[in-house]
Scaffold this active site. Structure first.
Site, PDB file in Angstrom:
ATOM      1  N   SER A  14       0.830  -1.199   0.000  1.00 16.89           N
ATOM      2  CA  SER A  14       0.000   0.000   0.000  1.00 16.89           C
ATOM      3  C   SER A  14       0.872   1.260   0.000  1.00 16.89           C
ATOM      4  O   SER A  14       1.701   1.425  -0.882  1.00 16.89           O
ATOM      5  CB  SER A  14      -0.966  -0.051   1.187  1.00 16.89           C
TER       6      SER A  14
ATOM      7  N   ASP B 120      -5.796  -3.807  -2.392  1.00 16.03           N
ATOM      8  CA  ASP B 120      -4.787  -3.458  -1.382  1.00 16.03           C
ATOM      9  C   ASP B 120      -4.268  -4.703  -0.660  1.00 16.03           C
ATOM     10  O   ASP B 120      -5.028  -5.439  -0.018  1.00 16.03           O
ATOM     11  CB  ASP B 120      -5.419  -2.493  -0.381  1.00 16.03           C
TER      12      ASP B 120
END
Length: 352
Positions: free
Chosen positions: A62, A214
């Site tokens: 991320s 993610d």
């Protein structure tokens, strides 16, 4: 700007194997996800650059993947400039001051209307919740972030970097991890965006027919990727994570929300480190030492801290990352300078 208040204790690092004859250390780093909290990583990178430390391997999830790409995607001497430009592009200039109410209002604005340089409301977006409106699978578009990263990250330089960068995403349909590497097939901006594609908020990124989201959902602390393959020389592994393990008992709903996030992501880190410990202890290999470098968990952050892009919050976190990493490196240097100290010297393991 508020001064950094990252609390670091002079405690031994996690020594997985020790060989007192070893004096030369290889460096590897793990950057966890955390959205706006990831500016902590930028301060740590600044401290590493000031010491002339360039790691052999970086793993990121991320915002950790974004940090790695910004660091390695261009001339090393301009890395802090690239990180600064990214965070300057994200800042909420309407929030003046660091009062909790101002930061909460800023986070609410980000959740409702986005951050212009990073993500903006999509269509139908929120309207998809109304009857008769076509369905949608995300609220915000990330085209602004793609443009910003493309302007700052030199993909050719990133893929040519001697430092290996591994980026972790998650297959939305199979639940399997997707790991991309600049030394194994190369990286593109799409890979970085995939690692940061938080479901509901951001759209999945389709790469080679896979819908990727993610990686922080399952592997927010990607430290295990630094041990694939296992190190062949004495290694210091630095685990940079914006989610503190220790913190005061919450006394309000907002504090409960903040502390709950810390515990959810810090527990991922704990499990990842247990796995690394088991792998290292089972292998016949040079010594490995893991140093956790974390923020203080002093209660200053708000519940919606991951979307707090106020100047006060970003400055405080950058300074905290720089201070925590500097103190960690100072502790290692001081211990190594002692004639009686072993090669596997103690480090700062903040909140560890």
């Amino acid at each position: 700007m508020a001064a950094a208040e990252a609390r670091s204790a002079r405690q031994p690092g996690r020594i997985f194997q020790r060989n007192q004859m070893m004096t030369s250390w290889n460096h590897v780093l793990s950057f966890s996800g955390g959205n706006a909290l990831g500016v902590f990583h930028a301060g740590a990178v600044q401290a590493l650059i000031e010491r002339g430390i360039m790691p052999a391997h970086v793993a990121g999830t991320s915002i950790g993947a974004i940090t790695g790409a910004l660091w390695l995607g261009g001339p090393p001497e301009q890395a802090v400039e690239r990180l600064t430009a990214f965070w300057q592009g994200s800042v909420d200039g309407l929030a003046l001051g660091g009062a909790s109410a101002l930061r909460k209002a800023s986070a609410l604005r980000a959740l409702l209307v986005g951050r212009p340089a990073l993500f903006r409301p999509g269509l139908p977006g929120f309207l998809a919740a109304l009857p008769g409106v076509i369905p949608d699978d995300h609220l915000f578009e990330t085209a602004p972030m793609a443009r910003l990263l493309s302007s700052l990250v030199d993909i050719e330089a990133l893929n040519a970097s001697p430092t290996r960068l591994s980026i972790v995403a998650l297959d939305q349909t199979t639940g399997e991890p997707a790991v991309f590497d600049n030394h194994d097939g190369g990286l593109r901006i799409e890979h970085v965006l995939a690692s940061a594609a938080l479901p509901l908020g951001f759209p999945p990124v389709v790469i080679d027919g896979r819908r990727l989201v993610d990686g922080g959902l399952s592997e927010n602390c990607p430290v295990r990727r630094l041990f694939e393959p296992m190190p062949t020389s004495a290694t210091r592994c630095w685990v940079l994570d914006p989610w503190p393990l220790a913190g005061a008992a919450p006394g309000s709903l907002d504090q409960v929300l903040s502390r709950g996030q810390d515990l959810a992501f810090a527990s991922q880190r704990a499990w990842a480190l247990r796995d690394v410990r088991a792998r290292v202890e089972a292998a016949d290999m040079p010594p490995v030492m893991v140093h956790e470098v974390l923020p203080s968990g002093d209660g200053w952050e708000i519940g919606a801290k991951a979307f707090d892009y106020t100047p006060a919050a970003l400055a405080r976190r950058w300074e905290a990352g720089h201070a925590a990493m500097t103190q960690a490196l100072d502790a290692v240097d001081e211990a190594a300078a002692e004639p009686s100290a072993p090669a596997a010297a103690p480090s700062v393991a903040a909140d560890a």
